[in-house]
Write a protein that holds these residues in place. Structure first.
Motif, short mmCIF file in Angstrom:
data_model
loop_
_atom_site.label_atom_id
_atom_site.label_comp_id
_atom_site.label_asym_id
_atom_site.label_seq_id
_atom_site.Cartn_x
_atom_site.Cartn_y
_atom_site.Cartn_z
N ASP A 106 6.85 -34.62 17.91
CA ASP A 106 6.02 -35.21 18.96
C ASP A 106 6.69 -36.47 19.50
N ASP A 110 1.86 -38.60 21.47
CA ASP A 110 0.50 -38.45 21.99
C ASP A 110 -0.36 -37.51 21.14
N THR A 112 -0.02 -34.47 20.61
CA THR A 112 -0.03 -33.11 21.14
C THR A 112 1.43 -32.67 21.31
N ASP A 114 3.75 -30.35 23.84
CA ASP A 114 3.81 -29.57 25.07
C ASP A 114 4.89 -28.49 24.92
N LEU A 115 5.02 -27.65 25.92
CA LEU A 115 5.96 -26.54 25.84
C LEU A 115 7.39 -27.01 25.58
N ASP A 116 7.83 -28.06 26.27
CA ASP A 116 9.20 -28.53 26.08
C ASP A 116 9.43 -29.01 24.64
N GLU A 117 8.50 -29.79 24.11
CA GLU A 117 8.64 -30.25 22.73
C GLU A 117 8.68 -29.07 21.76
N LYS A 134 7.98 -19.18 24.30
CA LYS A 134 6.94 -19.42 25.31
C LYS A 134 5.71 -18.57 25.01
N ASP A 138 2.10 -20.03 24.30
CA ASP A 138 0.97 -19.60 25.13
C ASP A 138 -0.19 -19.05 24.29
N GLN A 142 -3.33 -23.56 25.28
CA GLN A 142 -3.45 -24.89 25.88
C GLN A 142 -2.08 -25.35 26.37
N LYS A 143 -2.08 -26.17 27.42
CA LYS A 143 -0.81 -26.70 27.95
C LYS A 143 -0.23 -27.77 27.02
N LYS A 144 -1.10 -28.51 26.37
CA LYS A 144 -0.70 -29.50 25.36
C LYS A 144 -1.53 -29.18 24.11
#
Length: 177
Positions: A106, A110, A112, A114-117, A134, A138, A142-144
């Motif tokens: 992280d 934050d 959370t 995200d996809l990149d992390e 991905k 998915d 959630q996005k995060k």
């Protein structure tokens, strides 16, 4: 135990970053290098992340034999012995293991991912199939994704013997993650 043993073998392949059939300090070095390169870390930040990554490996993977090569049979035997000795203690240890690693992953702190992390973390462990990654991300819906949700899924993967429960990570490993 067969169900858990199968999942632990998948986890072992995940930790064998350089895919040479054993877990060793070479995997730690490759993981650290990939992680810092992917995040373009330098200086003190890179140094701190490298220390955190090595500490995680030594504490939760190598354990008392820090840096010692581990075969798949050794890995499964260690996990099996710990699990049989104290299931609640094993689960607590795995909870801490995954909280620690996701805290490192992280990067923006934050709580959370995200996809990149998520993708960077898995790529640091040698998993390059971004379509599968991905798809796995998915599946969290959630996005995060809150770290707790990710940690819980890893704890379930490593600790839960109930085959009737949906296991996002087991499905991902079966897809080639």
């Amino acid at each position: 135990m067969d169900y858990l043993t199968m999942k632990w073998k998948y986890w072992y392949t995940y930790l064998d970053v350089n895919k040479d059939g054993k877990i060793s300090m070479e995997d730690v070095e490759e993981c650290r290098k990939k992680f810092t390169d992917l995040h373009k870390l330098a200086g003190e930040k890179a140094k701190n992340v490298n220390v955190d990554i090595e500490q995680w490996w030594n504490t939760y993977i190598f354990r008392a034999g820090a840096g010692k090569e581990i075969s798949v049979d050794d890995f499964v035997s260690i996990l099996s012995a710990d699990y049989k000795k104290d299931k609640a203690g094993f689960k607590d240890s795995m909870q801490k293991c995954f909280e620690k690693v996701f805290d490192v992953i992280d990067m923006d702190k934050d709580r959370t991912i995200d996809l990149d992390e998520f993708v960077f973390a898995f790529r640091a462990f040698g998993h390059e199939n971004e379509a599968v990654l991905k798809s796995v991300f998915d599946s969290y819906g959630q996005k995060k994704v809150p770290m707790k949700k990710l940690v819980d899924s890893w704890v379930q993967f490593v600790c839960d013997e109930d085959k009737s429960k949906k296991d996002v990570l087991l499905e991902a490993f079966k897809k080639g993650m």
